[in-house]
Design an enzyme around this catalytic site. Structure first.
Site, short mmCIF file in Angstrom:
data_model
loop_
_atom_site.label_atom_id
_atom_site.label_comp_id
_atom_site.label_asym_id
_atom_site.label_seq_id
_atom_site.Cartn_x
_atom_site.Cartn_y
_atom_site.Cartn_z
N THR A 159 0.82 -1.22 0.00
CA THR A 159 0.00 0.00 0.00
C THR A 159 0.85 1.27 0.00
OG1 THR A 159 -0.18 -0.09 2.42
CG2 THR A 159 -1.97 -1.09 1.14
N GLY A 181 6.66 -0.25 3.50
CA GLY A 181 5.86 -0.24 4.70
C GLY A 181 4.99 0.99 4.72
N THR A 191 10.86 -3.73 11.76
CA THR A 191 9.60 -3.20 11.26
C THR A 191 9.58 -3.24 9.74
OG1 THR A 191 8.08 -1.33 11.38
CG2 THR A 191 10.38 -0.79 11.24
N ASN A 397 -7.88 0.48 5.10
CA ASN A 397 -7.88 -0.78 5.83
C ASN A 397 -9.25 -1.43 5.90
OD1 ASN A 397 -5.05 -1.33 6.96
ND2 ASN A 397 -5.33 0.86 7.25
#
Length: 402
Positions: A159, A181, A191, A397
């Site tokens: 995304t 990310g 991460t 989301n």
């Protein structure tokens, strides 16, 4: 690096000497690039930090096993499918992917790191990976024919709105990093996914210690939405093509690359419009400062206040107040600032509050807190990076699988 650390990656960033990559479309989800293979021209020193999620994916576990001896030659990342919660089939798929890349590169399967990012709980599409690598291996020319770090970064996006790259020099060597990310970012040892390469020569154990130190104050200081990914990994390969360099210079370069990528990741949080930087100082130690700063940057109320250009410092005070175990924090000694403007305990004037509304409309907003626990040279300090919370985050989301 730009002032916000968040501009789109440069049009062209070359990998260090002795590294090459391949990007392409397997057809995991759509017609965009979804596979990236990056390899050194020799077995390289390697280090990595990985998610501690109980639901870590088969790719993470495969990479943890393969990097244990500190020697790696290639990294492959599949995007748009995480290969998480896929059972025994996922384990076989991760092993098969390492085998196919080893065949392509000409190394051992145990010298391949595997990354995978995207939807959870869906197996790789049957047969597509083998068909793709069959064609690639049988091709007339070398498959790893590019040194374009931007193309590599683009192929691993999900995304993300833009590819994320950064580079720095250390003597005769170069450090180049790529990362992806945008959401599900609250680190737990690492991460998102980042692959960092350098042509410096360094022993694996020294590289491992260096990467962990840098991760602690960069990638592990990042949060978008408080959710730890099942697929996080930060890995670094050093092929030694440029020879040994001063390790302090190398760590400085690695720190600059990692911080640049961290800031880009925070600014590109799903739906984000503002990079939020929170610094806590005057703490008992750095660990306390980090805990408090993280509570502030993770607060939905602080995030929405920044998004709404509302200088509501009470929300920062509220967040600090949640740290009830930190019994040495006395509210009467705490000071809160937005930018350079103190808002507590000295109240901002009406004119200053109006100026703060304009400041909160900036691409980057700094919130600083002096905890007043210590004021000498032993006082702890820590800076964390996050973003505002927008309605677009909810939409992205809410519609992720549909």
């Amino acid at each position: 690096m730009n002032s916000a650390g968040a501009a789109n990656a440069a049009a062209s960033v070359d990998l260090p000497a002795g590294f090459a990559c391949h990007v392409g479309n397997i057809g995991i989800k759509d017609g965009t690039d979804d596979v990236m293979v990056l390899a050194a021209d020799r077995v390289a020193a390697a280090a990595g930090v990985f998610t501690k999620s109980l639901f870590s994916g088969a790719s993470v576990r495969r990479s943890q096993a393969n990097i244990a001896d500190g020697r790696v030659q290639a990294v492959v990342v599949i995007s748009k499918n995480s290969n998480v919660a896929t059972g025994a089939q996922g384990e076989r798929d991760a092993a098969n992917l390492a085998n196919r890349v080893a065949e392509l590169v000409g190394c051992e399967p145990g010298q391949v790191l595997v990354g995978s990012t995207g939807l959870i709980g869906v197996p790789y599409p049957e047969g597509k990976i083998d068909t793709y690598f069959d064609r690639l291996i049988a091709g007339p020319g070398p498959a790893l024919d590019s040194n374009d770090a931007v193309a590599a970064a683009t192929a691993i996006m999900t995304t993300d709105t833009h590819p994320k790259t950064a580079s720095a020099s250390a003597g005769a060597a170069t450090v180049v990093g790529i990362a992806k990310g945008s959401g599900m970012i609250e680190p737990d040892m690492a991460t998102m996914i980042s692959v960092i390469t350098t042509d410096a020569e360094i022993a694996p154990d020294r590289l491992d210690a260096m990467l962990r130190r840098v991760c602690d104050v960069t990638f592990n200081a990042l949060s978008v939405d408080t959710d730890t990914s099942t697929s996080d990994m930060v890995v670094m390969l050093a092929n030694g093509a440029a020879g040994p360099v001063d390790e302090a210079e190398l760590e400085t370069a690695l720190g600059a690359v990692s911080l640049d990528l961290t800031r880009q990741l925070a600014f590109d949080g799903e739906g984000a419009e503002t990079l939020i930087v929170v610094t806590a100082n005057g703490a008992r130690d750095d660990a306390q400062a980090k805990r408090v700063a993280k509570v502030i940057v993770n607060s939905p109320l602080v995030k929405t206040a920044v998004h709404g250009r509302d200088p509501n410092w009470g929300r920062v005070a509220m967040a600090i107040g949640k740290c009830s175990d930190e019994t040495d924090i006395d509210p009467d000694r705490v000071r809160i600032r937005f930018g350079d403007q103190e808002v507590y305990p000295t109240p901002a004037t009406a004119e200053a509050l109006a100026e703060l509304e304009a400041y909160l409309a900036s691409d980057e907003v700094l919130i600083s807190v002096d905890l007043g626990v210590r004021s000498d040279g032993t006082a702890g300090s820590f800076t964390v990076y996050g973003c505002d919370l927008t309605d677009q985050y909810v939409r992205i989301n809410a519609d992720y699988t549909t």
